[in-house]
Design an enzyme around this catalytic site. Structure first.
Site, PDB file in Angstrom:
ATOM      1  N   HIS A  37     -27.835 -27.889 -15.392  1.00 31.03           N
ATOM      2  CA  HIS A  37     -29.197 -27.594 -14.821  1.00 31.03           C
ATOM      3  C   HIS A  37     -29.305 -28.059 -13.508  1.00 31.03           C
ATOM      4  O   HIS A  37     -28.618 -28.850 -13.023  1.00 31.03           O
ATOM      5  CB  HIS A  37     -30.438 -28.548 -15.862  1.00 31.03           C
ATOM      6  CG  HIS A  37     -30.246 -30.035 -15.565  1.00 31.03           C
ATOM      7  ND1 HIS A  37     -29.260 -30.848 -16.229  1.00 31.03           N
ATOM      8  CD2 HIS A  37     -30.793 -30.852 -14.762  1.00 31.03           C
ATOM      9  CE1 HIS A  37     -29.341 -31.904 -15.982  1.00 31.03           C
ATOM     10  NE2 HIS A  37     -30.237 -32.098 -14.911  1.00 31.03           N
ATOM     11  N   HIS A 121     -28.790 -28.408  -6.594  1.00 31.28           N
ATOM     12  CA  HIS A 121     -27.268 -28.631  -7.153  1.00 31.28           C
ATOM     13  C   HIS A 121     -27.287 -28.706  -8.664  1.00 31.28           C
ATOM     14  O   HIS A 121     -28.083 -28.888  -9.029  1.00 31.28           O
ATOM     15  CB  HIS A 121     -26.581 -29.890  -6.509  1.00 31.28           C
ATOM     16  CG  HIS A 121     -27.020 -31.062  -6.974  1.00 31.28           C
ATOM     17  ND1 HIS A 121     -28.173 -31.933  -6.549  1.00 31.28           N
ATOM     18  CD2 HIS A 121     -26.453 -31.866  -8.012  1.00 31.28           C
ATOM     19  CE1 HIS A 121     -28.470 -32.834  -7.043  1.00 31.28           C
ATOM     20  NE2 HIS A 121     -27.508 -33.049  -8.343  1.00 31.28           N
TER      21      HIS A 121
END
Length: 178
Positions: A37, A121
């Site tokens: 995620h 990220h």
């Protein structure tokens, strides 16, 4: 007391491609691809009334179009003492605006400001004892990182266990981008 965070889900085809970078790094604890995620705002362990307020207030955000997300490289956090390997996302104004709006809304719910700067990220591995040399070697020998792109058509409020590594993550609420 739930541990919450707002984030973007990673589509299955992108998770599959990112999972191809697993392995080959001593001391790495690889994140399960189902738990990939992008965190937009870590909220943390909060009481039920505050969790309800966060859930509700995120529903009041402004409408926006889906957001293009592109991962363009492998990288690491920690410099000489690396503690994570991740797929870096290209920071865009749309992504930064969504994150900033979520930050403002969460603060309206009475939570303190996030201390860390937003850096988009997906964490692929966590390291306890990895060396900078090992991480640099891993990144250098992982081969060409293809640009991986998708359209995020919603963000979600995740809950997690209060343990190291967090997962499995549960979607508590979804907020469409349309």
């Amino acid at each position: 007391m739930p541990r919450l965070f707002a984030g973007l889900e990673i589509p299955p085809e992108i998770r599959l491609q990112l999972s191809g970078f697993r392995g080959g790094l001593p001391g790495a604890r690889w994140v399960d691809p189902d738990n990939y995620h992008m965190t937009l705002r870590f909220i943390g362990d909060i009481d039920e009334p505050t969790a309800h307020d966060v859930l509700s207030i995120l529903g009041g955000r402004r409408q926006r179009d889906p957001i293009a997300v592109t991962f363009d490289a492998l990288d690491s956090f920690g410099g000489a003492r690396p503690h994570a390997v991740f797929a870096r996302a290209v920071p865009t104004s749309d992504l930064n605006d969504l994150q900033a709006e979520i930050e403002r809304l969460v603060r309206k719910a009475g939570l303190p400001p996030e201390k860390r700067k937003f850096f988009p990220h997906v964490t692929l591995a966590r390291l306890k004892s990895g060396s900078a040399r090992d991480v640099a070697g891993y990144i250098a020998t992982s081969g060409h990182f293809p640009k991986l792109s998708f359209m995020a058509d919603r963000f979600v409020l995740f809950s997690s266990r209060g343990t190291t590594g967090g997962g499995p993550y549960v979607v508590e609420a979804a907020y469409p981008l349309a």
